[in-house]
Motif scaffolding. Sequence first.
Motif, PDB file in Angstrom:
ATOM      1  N   LEU A  27      -9.064   7.872 -12.441  1.00  0.00           N
ATOM      2  CA  LEU A  27     -10.299   8.488 -12.942  1.00  0.00           C
ATOM      3  C   LEU A  27     -10.260   8.655 -14.457  1.00  0.00           C
ATOM      4  O   LEU A  27     -11.261   8.430 -15.136  1.00  0.00           O
ATOM      5  CB  LEU A  27     -10.546   9.840 -12.265  1.00  0.00           C
ATOM      6  N   ARG A  83     -10.938   5.341 -16.016  1.00  0.00           N
ATOM      7  CA  ARG A  83     -12.360   5.019 -15.900  1.00  0.00           C
ATOM      8  C   ARG A  83     -13.184   5.844 -16.884  1.00  0.00           C
ATOM      9  O   ARG A  83     -14.131   5.337 -17.495  1.00  0.00           O
ATOM     10  CB  ARG A  83     -12.833   5.244 -14.461  1.00  0.00           C
ATOM     11  N   TYR A  84     -12.824   7.104 -17.059  1.00  0.00           N
ATOM     12  CA  TYR A  84     -13.540   7.963 -18.015  1.00  0.00           C
ATOM     13  C   TYR A  84     -13.404   7.392 -19.427  1.00  0.00           C
ATOM     14  O   TYR A  84     -14.382   7.288 -20.161  1.00  0.00           O
ATOM     15  CB  TYR A  84     -12.981   9.389 -17.965  1.00  0.00           C
ATOM     16  N   THR A  97     -18.067  13.398 -12.336  1.00  0.00           N
ATOM     17  CA  THR A  97     -17.126  12.732 -11.427  1.00  0.00           C
ATOM     18  C   THR A  97     -15.703  12.848 -11.970  1.00  0.00           C
ATOM     19  O   THR A  97     -14.738  12.923 -11.207  1.00  0.00           O
ATOM     20  CB  THR A  97     -17.479  11.230 -11.299  1.00  0.00           C
ATOM     21  N   PHE A  98     -15.579  12.868 -13.281  1.00  0.00           N
ATOM     22  CA  PHE A  98     -14.283  12.830 -13.952  1.00  0.00           C
ATOM     23  C   PHE A  98     -13.872  14.180 -14.530  1.00  0.00           C
ATOM     24  O   PHE A  98     -12.691  14.406 -14.795  1.00  0.00           O
ATOM     25  CB  PHE A  98     -14.337  11.823 -15.111  1.00  0.00           C
TER      26      PHE A  98
END
Length: 113
Positions: A17, A20-21, A84-85
């Motif tokens: 995560l 991805r962030y 989400t993160f």
Amino acid sequence: MTRRLCFALDLVEDADLIARYEAHHAPGAVWPEVLADIRDSGVVDMEIWRTGTRMFMIATVAADYPRDRAPAARDVEWQQLMWTFQRPLPHAAPGEKWTEMKRIFSLSEEGRE
């Protein structure tokens, strides 16, 4: 005239995560509508720094920041994606994302010997 504000926020403790962030914040990756919305709010410049799961944002803002306006729909979508993160700091107010930090020291305000 501008002023500088600093904020802190944590990321979810998950290496995938976090990667991805960071990819969402790579040069050219932030949605153009989000960048425009940030600027429209009165932010002149912004940097986000990270160590582990802790993030630190430095924002240079205009004298009239924050400007009274509704955020763009695309910005609302971006903020939902970012949750989400992200996770709020333990002492954050309910619903608070980035927690504003209090400056406690400035070298430039110290006397010279």
